[in-house]
Design a protein around this motif. Structure first.
Motif, short mmCIF file in Angstrom:
data_model
loop_
_atom_site.label_atom_id
_atom_site.label_comp_id
_atom_site.label_asym_id
_atom_site.label_seq_id
_atom_site.Cartn_x
_atom_site.Cartn_y
_atom_site.Cartn_z
N VAL A 1 2.47 11.36 3.92
CA VAL A 1 3.40 10.14 3.74
C VAL A 1 4.45 10.31 4.67
CG1 VAL A 1 2.63 9.70 1.27
CG2 VAL A 1 4.48 11.14 1.93
N ARG A 2 5.00 8.98 5.16
CA ARG A 2 6.18 8.93 6.02
C ARG A 2 7.17 7.94 5.03
NH1 ARG A 2 4.37 7.33 10.80
NH2 ARG A 2 4.26 9.55 11.07
N LEU A 3 8.41 8.86 5.02
CA LEU A 3 9.55 8.12 4.18
C LEU A 3 10.59 7.33 5.19
CD1 LEU A 3 11.68 9.30 1.29
CD2 LEU A 3 13.06 9.04 3.41
N ASN A 4 10.92 6.45 4.98
CA ASN A 4 11.75 5.50 5.74
C ASN A 4 13.14 5.00 5.04
OD1 ASN A 4 10.46 5.18 8.36
ND2 ASN A 4 8.79 4.44 7.09
N GLY A 5 14.17 5.40 5.55
CA GLY A 5 15.29 5.15 4.75
C GLY A 5 16.82 5.28 5.65
N THR A 6 17.72 5.58 4.81
CA THR A 6 19.09 5.65 5.50
C THR A 6 19.56 7.25 5.12
OG1 THR A 6 20.14 4.32 4.02
CG2 THR A 6 19.28 3.26 6.01
N THR A 7 20.52 7.69 5.88
CA THR A 7 21.41 8.87 5.50
C THR A 7 22.35 8.21 4.71
OG1 THR A 7 22.62 8.71 7.52
CG2 THR A 7 20.55 10.19 7.66
N THR A 8 23.12 9.17 4.22
CA THR A 8 24.59 8.77 3.65
C THR A 8 25.74 8.02 4.52
OG1 THR A 8 25.28 11.20 3.86
CG2 THR A 8 24.56 10.61 1.76
N GLY B 1 0.84 -1.29 0.17
CA GLY B 1 0.11 -0.15 -0.10
C GLY B 1 0.84 1.25 0.12
N GLY B 2 2.12 1.07 -0.10
CA GLY B 2 2.90 2.18 -0.08
C GLY B 2 3.70 2.33 -1.38
N PHE B 3 5.04 3.00 -1.32
CA PHE B 3 5.75 3.18 -2.43
C PHE B 3 7.24 3.05 -2.22
CE2 PHE B 3 2.13 5.67 -2.90
CZ PHE B 3 1.65 5.57 -4.12
N THR B 4 8.02 2.57 -3.15
CA THR B 4 9.17 2.30 -3.05
C THR B 4 10.07 3.52 -3.87
OG1 THR B 4 9.76 0.74 -4.72
CG2 THR B 4 9.79 -0.18 -2.63
N VAL B 5 10.90 4.15 -3.55
CA VAL B 5 11.59 5.34 -4.06
C VAL B 5 13.23 5.38 -3.95
CG1 VAL B 5 11.03 6.57 -2.24
CG2 VAL B 5 11.31 7.88 -4.23
N ASN B 6 13.92 5.82 -4.72
CA ASN B 6 15.21 6.32 -4.40
C ASN B 6 15.22 7.59 -4.11
OD1 ASN B 6 16.70 3.68 -4.88
ND2 ASN B 6 16.05 4.00 -7.03
N SER C 1 28.47 14.52 -7.59
CA SER C 1 27.41 13.60 -8.35
C SER C 1 26.39 13.17 -7.34
CB SER C 1 27.90 12.45 -8.95
OG SER C 1 28.56 11.71 -7.80
N LEU C 2 25.28 13.15 -7.80
CA LEU C 2 23.95 12.74 -6.73
C LEU C 2 24.08 11.38 -6.20
CD1 LEU C 2 21.21 14.32 -9.35
CD2 LEU C 2 22.62 15.30 -7.65
N VAL C 3 23.82 11.36 -4.89
CA VAL C 3 23.66 10.22 -4.26
C VAL C 3 22.36 9.83 -3.98
CG1 VAL C 3 24.65 8.95 -2.14
CG2 VAL C 3 26.03 10.41 -3.40
N TYR C 4 21.84 8.66 -4.40
CA TYR C 4 20.58 8.17 -3.95
C TYR C 4 20.63 7.04 -3.08
CZ TYR C 4 18.53 11.31 -7.47
OH TYR C 4 18.15 12.62 -8.22
N LYS C 5 19.71 6.94 -2.17
CA LYS C 5 19.44 5.90 -1.30
C LYS C 5 18.03 5.24 -1.37
CE LYS C 5 23.39 5.84 1.30
NZ LYS C 5 24.50 4.95 1.45
N PRO C 6 18.03 3.81 -1.45
CA PRO C 6 16.41 3.31 -1.64
C PRO C 6 15.91 3.64 -0.20
CG PRO C 6 18.50 1.54 -1.47
CD PRO C 6 18.89 2.89 -1.45
N SER C 7 14.46 3.87 -0.29
CA SER C 7 13.72 4.10 0.84
C SER C 7 12.31 3.61 0.37
CB SER C 7 13.55 5.80 1.01
OG SER C 7 14.99 6.39 1.26
N SER C 8 11.57 3.92 1.45
CA SER C 8 9.94 3.62 1.41
C SER C 8 9.17 4.84 1.72
CB SER C 8 9.69 2.25 1.98
OG SER C 8 9.76 2.53 3.35
N LEU C 9 7.89 4.66 0.96
CA LEU C 9 6.98 5.86 1.53
C LEU C 9 5.85 5.02 1.86
CD1 LEU C 9 7.27 8.44 -1.53
CD2 LEU C 9 7.93 8.79 0.95
N SER C 10 5.37 5.58 3.20
CA SER C 10 4.02 4.67 3.71
C SER C 10 3.20 5.70 3.63
CB SER C 10 4.55 4.25 5.20
OG SER C 10 5.45 3.33 5.27
#
Length: 147
Positions: A126-133, A96-101, A110-119
């Motif tokens: 919405v709440r984004l859960n992921g990690t920092t650099t 029911g949420g989303f995955t996002v970089n 250069s751009l640094v992307y981390k995998p995250s999820s949006l609930s």
């Protein structure tokens, strides 16, 4: 001969457009689990457990590209720029949420992307859960900007 080519070209072109359109529709940031929800529109970060970095920043999600573009920056500690893609590769998840970089840094040239999820919390939050650099847990709350 020219009429045959013209008659074949139009249907072929329509089929290509329809097939391409179906692919675009599949990638739209919309989830229908439990109702219709769309990320399309403008979102403002309300809070972050990362010293409120980027709190107040606005992201606009566009339906065709399926990306969230930064339109306004606030509390920028990540060298991120306006018009950078903050959320890319947005895909509906089965929960029911989303995955996002998520863009986490652009200081390195250069751009640094981390995998995250949006609930999805509500239709407008919405709440984004992921990690920092640096690898620590990141939790951000985003609210839809209603005009």
């Amino acid at each position: 001969m020219k009429k045959i080519i013209n008659r074949a070209l139009l249907p072929t072109l329509l089929i290509v457009i329809l097939l391409g359109g179906c692919d675009v529709i599949k990638k739209l940031p919309t989830n229908t689990t439990g109702g219709v929800f769309s990320l399309n529109g403008n979102w403002r970060m309300e809070s972050s457990n990362d010293n409120n970095a980027l709190t107040g920043t606005t992201v606009s999600v566009y339906p065709i590209s399926g990306e969230g573009i930064i339109t306004l920056l606030q509390n920028n500690t990540y060298c991120i720029r306006t018009n950078d893609v903050m959320w890319k590769n947005i895909v509906s998840a089965t929960n029911g949420g989303f995955t996002v970089n998520r863009l986490s840094n652009s200081c390195t040239g250069s751009l640094v992307y981390k995998p995250s999820s949006l609930s999805v919390i509500t239709n407008n939050e919405v709440r984004l859960n992921g990690t920092t650099t640096s690898g620590t847990t990141l939790v951000q709350t985003w609210r839809r900007i209603i005009k």
